[in-house]
Design a protein around this motif. Sequence first.
Motif, short mmCIF file in Angstrom:
data_model
loop_
_atom_site.label_atom_id
_atom_site.label_comp_id
_atom_site.label_asym_id
_atom_site.label_seq_id
_atom_site.Cartn_x
_atom_site.Cartn_y
_atom_site.Cartn_z
N GLN A 112 1.52 -2.99 -1.27
CA GLN A 112 0.84 -3.50 0.02
C GLN A 112 0.04 -2.21 0.79
O GLN A 112 -0.90 -2.61 1.15
N VAL A 162 -3.92 -2.38 1.53
CA VAL A 162 -4.50 -2.27 2.80
C VAL A 162 -5.52 -1.06 2.83
O VAL A 162 -6.71 -1.10 3.32
N GLY A 214 -4.56 -7.75 -1.34
CA GLY A 214 -5.94 -7.12 -1.03
C GLY A 214 -6.78 -7.24 -2.13
O GLY A 214 -6.61 -7.71 -3.14
#
Length: 227
Positions: free
Chosen positions: A8, A12, A120
Amino acid sequence: MSAYADLQALGVAAAARTTYFDANLELLRRSVDPATARRAAVLILFGNLDDKPSDFRSAGVPDELDVLLVERAATLNDHPGQVAFPGGGLDATDSGPEAAALREAREETGLDPDGVVVLGTLPEVGLPVSNFLVTPVLGWWDRPTPVDVVDYGESASVFRVPVADLLDPENRRTAVMRHGASAHRSPAFLVNGVLVWGFTGIILNAVLEELGWTLPWDSSREIVPVL
């Protein structure tokens, strides 16, 4: 942090970048002309390990994850027989790279895109042999579904590789491609009976390095890919 939290965080961080954290990928990013290149996307899909665990264990190595790969058919014109992430060119109906990566993954492996969480995208990477600018899409397999070859004209096999196998120093190699008097060296992985090298090997190595998961390995162990 957990391995999922690491992924994660990378998703980001990648959203805020226009250049790469890895020299090989930065060279690829600049290797084609954005004005003339075609757009494509690949899905780097991590998920909880399936029923084929790795025997390799080491402190700091996530042993609960795997990643989805495709062995391309030997009859293809572009990159025949090479191991790759699922992916392909953007269609006019795709809303963007994420949609294209999920669509191609479904067409190549049969996975259900609804079970994938997009974490992402990384900056575009050049693929000069076929004049593509490729967006790597980082995904998490929240609800895995069975995968297999959908079209043997496109793929020879579909498989999930334990991340621990990729990180095992015994499975690391340096791929060497010679062009006359010059030679190009890039990181590679010898897993599942196949060599993961070139574009895919460079991306995998860079992502695993950025996640802080890699272990020291002997880069002098060279291998020449069979084309």
